[in-house]
Design a protein around this motif. Structure first.
Motif, PDB file in Angstrom:
ATOM      1  N   LEU A 129       0.865  -1.442   0.102  1.00  0.00           N
ATOM      2  CA  LEU A 129      -0.119  -0.007  -0.123  1.00  0.00           C
ATOM      3  C   LEU A 129       0.824   1.322   0.056  1.00  0.00           C
ATOM      4  O   LEU A 129       0.289   2.123  -0.408  1.00  0.00           O
ATOM      5  CB  LEU A 129      -0.942  -0.010   1.225  1.00  0.00           C
ATOM      6  N   ARG A 130       2.030   1.208   0.566  1.00  0.00           N
ATOM      7  CA  ARG A 130       2.830   2.248   0.679  1.00  0.00           C
ATOM      8  C   ARG A 130       3.718   2.635  -0.624  1.00  0.00           C
ATOM      9  O   ARG A 130       4.275   3.589  -0.811  1.00  0.00           O
ATOM     10  CB  ARG A 130       4.018   2.174   2.022  1.00  0.00           C
ATOM     11  N   TYR A 131       3.628   1.631  -1.389  1.00  0.00           N
ATOM     12  CA  TYR A 131       4.446   1.506  -2.748  1.00  0.00           C
ATOM     13  C   TYR A 131       4.074   2.629  -3.883  1.00  0.00           C
ATOM     14  O   TYR A 131       2.937   2.884  -4.111  1.00  0.00           O
ATOM     15  CB  TYR A 131       4.144   0.173  -3.562  1.00  0.00           C
ATOM     16  N   GLN A 172       7.463  -3.988  17.324  1.00  0.00           N
ATOM     17  CA  GLN A 172       8.816  -3.712  16.781  1.00  0.00           C
ATOM     18  C   GLN A 172       9.163  -3.994  15.561  1.00  0.00           C
ATOM     19  O   GLN A 172       8.748  -4.896  15.012  1.00  0.00           O
ATOM     20  CB  GLN A 172       9.910  -4.439  17.885  1.00  0.00           C
ATOM     21  N   PHE A 173       9.893  -3.019  14.794  1.00  0.00           N
ATOM     22  CA  PHE A 173      10.427  -3.332  13.602  1.00  0.00           C
ATOM     23  C   PHE A 173      11.958  -3.476  13.681  1.00  0.00           C
ATOM     24  O   PHE A 173      12.596  -2.765  14.295  1.00  0.00           O
ATOM     25  CB  PHE A 173      10.191  -2.091  12.729  1.00  0.00           C
ATOM     26  N   LYS A 174      12.333  -4.739  13.057  1.00  0.00           N
ATOM     27  CA  LYS A 174      13.862  -4.890  13.039  1.00  0.00           C
ATOM     28  C   LYS A 174      14.524  -4.331  11.860  1.00  0.00           C
ATOM     29  O   LYS A 174      14.011  -4.628  10.736  1.00  0.00           O
ATOM     30  CB  LYS A 174      14.206  -6.458  13.376  1.00  0.00           C
ATOM     31  N   MET A 175      15.424  -3.576  11.716  1.00  0.00           N
ATOM     32  CA  MET A 175      16.092  -3.056  10.541  1.00  0.00           C
ATOM     33  C   MET A 175      17.536  -3.206  10.838  1.00  0.00           C
ATOM     34  O   MET A 175      18.097  -2.454  11.602  1.00  0.00           O
ATOM     35  CB  MET A 175      15.607  -1.370  10.234  1.00  0.00           C
ATOM     36  N   GLY A 176      18.057  -4.156  10.186  1.00  0.00           N
ATOM     37  CA  GLY A 176      19.223  -4.704  10.347  1.00  0.00           C
ATOM     38  C   GLY A 176      19.591  -4.833  11.909  1.00  0.00           C
ATOM     39  O   GLY A 176      18.727  -5.795  12.571  1.00  0.00           O
ATOM     40  N   ASN A 211      11.038   0.540  18.199  1.00  0.00           N
ATOM     41  CA  ASN A 211       9.929   0.289  18.943  1.00  0.00           C
ATOM     42  C   ASN A 211       8.589   1.135  18.489  1.00  0.00           C
ATOM     43  O   ASN A 211       8.480   2.359  19.102  1.00  0.00           O
ATOM     44  CB  ASN A 211      10.160   0.566  20.314  1.00  0.00           C
ATOM     45  N   ALA A 212       7.948   0.861  17.587  1.00  0.00           N
ATOM     46  CA  ALA A 212       6.850   1.635  16.968  1.00  0.00           C
ATOM     47  C   ALA A 212       5.658   1.766  18.150  1.00  0.00           C
ATOM     48  O   ALA A 212       5.199   2.852  18.094  1.00  0.00           O
ATOM     49  CB  ALA A 212       6.342   1.093  15.588  1.00  0.00           C
ATOM     50  N   LEU A 213       5.472   0.804  18.668  1.00  0.00           N
ATOM     51  CA  LEU A 213       4.273   0.880  19.775  1.00  0.00           C
ATOM     52  C   LEU A 213       4.851   0.087  20.866  1.00  0.00           C
ATOM     53  O   LEU A 213       5.511  -0.924  20.872  1.00  0.00           O
ATOM     54  CB  LEU A 213       3.031  -0.004  19.263  1.00  0.00           C
ATOM     55  N   PRO A 238       2.016  13.333  16.822  1.00  0.00           N
ATOM     56  CA  PRO A 238       2.873  13.898  15.734  1.00  0.00           C
ATOM     57  C   PRO A 238       3.345  12.819  15.054  1.00  0.00           C
ATOM     58  O   PRO A 238       2.943  11.678  15.002  1.00  0.00           O
ATOM     59  CB  PRO A 238       4.202  14.187  16.675  1.00  0.00           C
ATOM     60  N   SER A 239       3.927  13.068  13.691  1.00  0.00           N
ATOM     61  CA  SER A 239       4.189  12.129  12.652  1.00  0.00           C
ATOM     62  C   SER A 239       5.429  11.400  13.149  1.00  0.00           C
ATOM     63  O   SER A 239       6.254  11.718  14.168  1.00  0.00           O
ATOM     64  CB  SER A 239       4.603  13.067  11.410  1.00  0.00           C
ATOM     65  N   GLY A 240       5.114  10.044  12.830  1.00  0.00           N
ATOM     66  CA  GLY A 240       6.098   8.880  13.173  1.00  0.00           C
ATOM     67  C   GLY A 240       5.795   8.505  14.406  1.00  0.00           C
ATOM     68  O   GLY A 240       6.590   7.609  15.240  1.00  0.00           O
ATOM     69  N   SER A 241       4.869   8.543  15.225  1.00  0.00           N
ATOM     70  CA  SER A 241       4.400   8.412  16.565  1.00  0.00           C
ATOM     71  C   SER A 241       3.878   7.007  16.638  1.00  0.00           C
ATOM     72  O   SER A 241       3.946   6.336  17.826  1.00  0.00           O
ATOM     73  CB  SER A 241       3.427   9.345  17.381  1.00  0.00           C
ATOM     74  N   GLY A 242       3.623   6.479  15.619  1.00  0.00           N
ATOM     75  CA  GLY A 242       2.901   5.041  15.500  1.00  0.00           C
ATOM     76  C   GLY A 242       1.446   4.758  15.225  1.00  0.00           C
ATOM     77  O   GLY A 242       0.931   3.846  15.375  1.00  0.00           O
ATOM     78  N   LYS A 243       0.788   6.177  14.846  1.00  0.00           N
ATOM     79  CA  LYS A 243      -0.512   5.832  14.621  1.00  0.00           C
ATOM     80  C   LYS A 243      -0.891   4.907  13.574  1.00  0.00           C
ATOM     81  O   LYS A 243      -1.762   3.850  13.811  1.00  0.00           O
ATOM     82  CB  LYS A 243      -1.207   7.464  14.273  1.00  0.00           C
ATOM     83  N   THR A 244      -0.151   4.798  12.271  1.00  0.00           N
ATOM     84  CA  THR A 244      -0.364   4.157  11.286  1.00  0.00           C
ATOM     85  C   THR A 244      -0.261   2.613  11.878  1.00  0.00           C
ATOM     86  O   THR A 244      -0.942   1.752  11.335  1.00  0.00           O
ATOM     87  CB  THR A 244       0.224   4.502  10.063  1.00  0.00           C
ATOM     88  N   THR A 245       0.841   2.334  12.424  1.00  0.00           N
ATOM     89  CA  THR A 245       1.171   1.191  12.814  1.00  0.00           C
ATOM     90  C   THR A 245      -0.145   0.444  13.708  1.00  0.00           C
ATOM     91  O   THR A 245      -0.332  -0.305  13.576  1.00  0.00           O
ATOM     92  CB  THR A 245       2.520   1.014  13.746  1.00  0.00           C
ATOM     93  N   LEU A 246      -0.729   1.315  14.494  1.00  0.00           N
ATOM     94  CA  LEU A 246      -1.686   1.101  15.555  1.00  0.00           C
ATOM     95  C   LEU A 246      -2.829   0.716  14.818  1.00  0.00           C
ATOM     96  O   LEU A 246      -3.512  -0.325  14.951  1.00  0.00           O
ATOM     97  CB  LEU A 246      -2.005   1.976  16.251  1.00  0.00           C
TER      98      LEU A 246
HETATM   99  N1  LIG Z   1       7.804  -1.499   8.272  1.00  0.00           N
HETATM  100  C1  LIG Z   1       8.503  -0.552   8.825  1.00  0.00           C
HETATM  101  N2  LIG Z   1       9.872  -0.848   9.089  1.00  0.00           N
HETATM  102  C2  LIG Z   1      10.433  -0.216   9.924  1.00  0.00           C
HETATM  103  N3  LIG Z   1      10.149   1.078  10.627  1.00  0.00           N
HETATM  104  C3  LIG Z   1       8.851   1.194  10.612  1.00  0.00           C
HETATM  105  C4  LIG Z   1       7.973   0.396   9.700  1.00  0.00           C
HETATM  106  N4  LIG Z   1       6.762   0.954   9.835  1.00  0.00           N
HETATM  107  C5  LIG Z   1       6.965   2.088  10.623  1.00  0.00           C
HETATM  108  N5  LIG Z   1       8.176   2.265  11.049  1.00  0.00           N
HETATM  109  C6  LIG Z   1       8.231   2.964  12.060  1.00  0.00           C
HETATM  110  O1  LIG Z   1       7.569   3.118  13.144  1.00  0.00           O
HETATM  111  C7  LIG Z   1       7.424   4.207  13.601  1.00  0.00           C
HETATM  112  C8  LIG Z   1       5.794   4.837  13.548  1.00  0.00           C
HETATM  113  O2  LIG Z   1       5.590   4.800  12.247  1.00  0.00           O
HETATM  114  P1  LIG Z   1       4.019   4.911  11.677  1.00  0.00           P
HETATM  115  O3  LIG Z   1       3.048   3.918  12.440  1.00  0.00           O
HETATM  116  O4  LIG Z   1       3.839   5.451  10.327  1.00  0.00           O
HETATM  117  O5  LIG Z   1       3.562   6.809  12.423  1.00  0.00           O
HETATM  118  P2  LIG Z   1       2.706   7.549  12.043  1.00  0.00           P
HETATM  119  O6  LIG Z   1       1.572   7.020  11.533  1.00  0.00           O
HETATM  120  O7  LIG Z   1       2.131   7.943  13.235  1.00  0.00           O
HETATM  121  O8  LIG Z   1       3.137   8.764  11.442  1.00  0.00           O
HETATM  122  C9  LIG Z   1       8.207   5.301  12.953  1.00  0.00           C
HETATM  123  O9  LIG Z   1       9.443   5.587  13.483  1.00  0.00           O
HETATM  124  C10 LIG Z   1       8.401   4.583  11.638  1.00  0.00           C
HETATM  125  O10 LIG Z   1       9.507   4.892  11.136  1.00  0.00           O
END
Ligand SMILES: Nc1ncnc2c1ncn2[C@@H]1O[C@H](COP(=O)(O)OP(=O)(O)O)[C@@H](O)[C@H]1O
Ligand SMILES: [Mg+2]
Lengths: 402, 231
Positions: free
Chosen positions: A399-401, B12-16, B21-23, B41-49
């Motif tokens: 979806l992000r693509y 948690q998202f593992k990047m390398g 810790n997104a949430l 704020p942007s990047g706080s984890g709303k979309t992840t939730l």
């Molecule tokens: N697929 C992913 N891989 C690594 N980090 C991610 C991924 N998706 C989100 N993040 C990180 O998780 C945090 C929360 O992201 P997100 O939920 O998109 O924030 P928001 O929607 O509040 O702007 C951010 O720091 C983002 O960089």
């Protein structure tokens, strides 16, 4: 399912040029495979009708050995096959005296032109017995009669083309023709036989008594072939074995001749045709594989282009298998369309061949199903991997693509 | 009745070698029929939730109940897809309509993946397009429509399978403020008249003011200082 097919058509239609180029390999592959199969089928039909029209329950003995059973040594020796000195009068009378044999005739070939006035024809002159027309059903009298005995002297029967060339449409019976400096009286002429391509040679013949042919041949017996008709269809196989055994004794155990039934001739043709078909199919398969790789490539591009769509479909409830089948169906629809175009081209090609040659290619159901089958298999084989990649995409990343 | 219940959810998202810790440790409940804003704020984890609530993603820790069903970590792709199709309707910031399809086709899209095949799905789609005010745009392609109209199609699409929950991730983010207000009003109407549970992620205080309650997220955690109740 119907949704997937409809969506496949939309997506193909939206990329008309690209889809067409992609499918070209499949089109060419299917067109060539089906044309060749149709040609083979047609050839087989022709040959089988020729072989059947020749006569019923026929056995032919030729000089030279054709190995039908042993595939390793399969083949024939052309030199010994046209030899006229291997088969003997003893062989002929043994065959003629076999109780299962109804009628038989030797056949010897003479290559000399036949002249009438200032017209010349170059038929295959066959020295034979009058019984030849009883064995070979293709030889039917149109007018006159066949010479009565093997030593009837200088009498000749003209087959259709020879008569046509020398006499046009007028009746030749009673006229005199020349072979070298010998005069022959025309006693009969034959109907046109076998329209079919390879059967046409039966029209280009002339029959003279066997003993006369021997005289022309400076007293040397010329016997290229012996043909016989078996009274009972059930006995053809055993008669063949008996004739073989007799001839093997006559030739002191040397197998320098071949005894063939009509079925043998068909089998022989089938095995040659099969070999040719296999070779040609292998070549066509390469074009199909190249076509398939093209399909795979374009499907991978499509999957990438539509990443966002895949994400959305997953978000609204599509499971992996639904995405998989969507893209697989799309690949199959493309290859199937290609296959149908190829089939269409093959139909046109076979009609052109039909019109411009003596061949009769046959687009049978078998041919049509082969075309459809091949294109479906290509679609599945080369569409499955891109479809699996689509199905396994992570919905959030998709979806992000952008 | 608790429709959504999150207990100590973390992601948690593992990047390398690094872990994001997104949430962390999110616990909250949302009642059936509520309209809730999720801010932060942007990047706080709303979309992840929202992805976790919408069953597009699985949490790395904690417990999630949807209705009375426990969403387990090892639920199959097919099961999750089915729950999404039955219970959840998404509305995105970027609309995410398929450009090849008409408004009607886009609204009908989720029905291809719905187990219960409705015979009246087409008339229902037209009814929904009428509800969102697009009865005159049924055969139009997205490219022929304005942003607000596109988002209305997306809302009709979210409603086609009659879900319990509508999840809208910054639905007004790509719209001017007037159109944005209309979209929020439409969502509020669905909440009031159709009884849909609506979750809206937003930056806009005017939007959150329209909701019954706001949940604020900071750095992946609930901001306990500012749990507001409206009206
Ligand atoms: N697929 C992913 N891989 C690594 N980090 C991610 C991924 N998706 C989100 N993040 C990180 O998780 C945090 C929360 O992201 P997100 O939920 O998109 O924030 P928001 O929607 O509040 O702007 C951010 O720091 C983002 O960089
Ligand atoms: Mg976000």
């Amino acid at each position: 399912m119907t949704d997937s097919i409809a969506s496949a058509f939309t997506s193909i239609w939206n990329n008309k040029a690209r889809s067409f180029l992609t499918v070209l390999g499949v089109v060419i592959g299917v067109a060539s495979v089906t044309t060749l199969i149709a040609l083979g089928q047609g050839l087989r039909n022709d040959v089988s009708s020729i072989v059947k029209d020749l006569g019923t329950n026929m056995i032919a003995v030729t000089s030279g050995k054709i190995d039908l059973e042993n595939s390793e040594h399969q083949g024939m020796n052309p030199a010994s096959m046209i030899s006229s000195t291997i088969l003997t009068m003893q062989d002929f009378s043994d065959i003629a005296n076999n109780p299962k044999v109804e009628v038989a005739s030797p056949m010897g070939i003479i290559s000399k032109p036949v002249k009438y006035g200032d017209k010349t024809a170059t038929p295959t002159i066959i020295g034979c017995y009058p019984e030849v027309t009883q064995v070979l059903d293709v030889m039917k009298l149109e007018s006159g009669s066949v010479f009565e005995r093997r030593d009837s002297g200088n009498e000749i029967v003209l087959n259709y083309l020879t008569r046509k060339r020398l006499f046009g449409d007028s009746d030749p019976v009673g006229q005199t023709v020349m072979i070298g400096d010998r005069e022959f009286t025309v006693v009969g002429s034959l109907e046109k036989a076998l329209e079919n391509g390879i059967g046409a040679e039966y029209n280009n013949m002339a029959l003279i008594p066997f003993d006369t042919a021997t005289e022309i041949n400076a007293g040397q017996i010329a016997m290229n072939r012996i043909i016989a008709k078996i009274g009972n269809a059930e006995e053809v196989k055993t008669a063949k074995q008996e004739i073989f055994d007799t001839l093997l004794v006559n030739h002191r155990g040397v197998e320098e001749f071949t005894v063939l039934t009509q079925d043998d001739i068909l089998d022989m043709f089938d095995s040659i045709l099969g070999l040719i078909t296999t070779m040609v199919s292998a070549i066509a398969a390469i074009s199909l594989i190249v076509g398939g790789i093209g399909i795979m490539n374009i499907m991978l591009v499509t999957v990438t282009e539509r990443t966002k769509e895949i994400g959305l479909r997953k978000a609204v409830g599509a499971a992996q298998h639904a995405i998989l089948s969507q893209f697989l169906i799309e690949a199959i629809v493309i290859t199937l369309l290609g296959g149908l175009i190829g089939l269409g081209i093959a139909v046109v090609a076979t009609q052109l061949i039909e019109a411009r040659s003596t061949l009769h290619p046959a687009v049978t159901w078998e041919v049509v199903l082969t075309a459809i089958g091949i294109s479906t298999v290509i679609g599945v084989a080369f569409g499955i991997w891109p479809a699996m990649r689509a199905a396994r995409k992570d919905p959030i990343e998709a979806l992000r693509y952008e | 009745m608790n429709l959504i219940e999150l207990n100590n959810i973390s992601k948690q998202f593992k990047m390398g070698s690094t872990t994001v810790n997104a949430l962390s440790d999110i616990s909250l409940t949302i009642q059936k029929g509520e309209m809730v804003a999720i801010t932060g704020p942007s990047g706080s984890g709303k979309t992840t939730l929202m992805n976790i609530i919408g069953l597009l993603d699985r949490p790395t820790g904690g417990e999630y109940r949807l209705g009375n069903q426990l969403i387990s970590m090892d639920m199959s792709d097919q099961k999750l897809a089915r729950l999404r199709s039955e219970k959840i309707g998404f509305v995105f910031q970027t609309f995410n309509l398929l450009p090849r399809l008409s408004a009607l086709g886009n609204v009908l899209l989720p029905t291809s993946y719905c187990r219960a095949k409705r015979t009246d799905r087409k008339s229902r789609a037209i009814q929904l397009l009428t509800l969102v005010g697009l009865e005159k745009r049924i055969q139009h392609r997205p490219a022929e429509l304005s942003g607000g109209e596109r988002q209305r199609i997306a809302i009709a699409r979210a409603l086609i399978n009659d879900p319990d929950i509508i999840l809208a991730d910054e639905p007004t983010g790509n719209l001017d403020s007037k159109t944005g207000r209309e979209i929020i009003s439409l969502l509020a109407k669905l909440n009031e008249e159709e009884g849909k549970t609506v979750l809206i992620i937003t930056h806009d205080d005017k939007v959150s003011a329209k909701c019954q309650r706001s949940i604020r997220i900071l750095d992946g955690q609930l901001d306990s200082r500012k749990l507001e109740e409206h009206d």
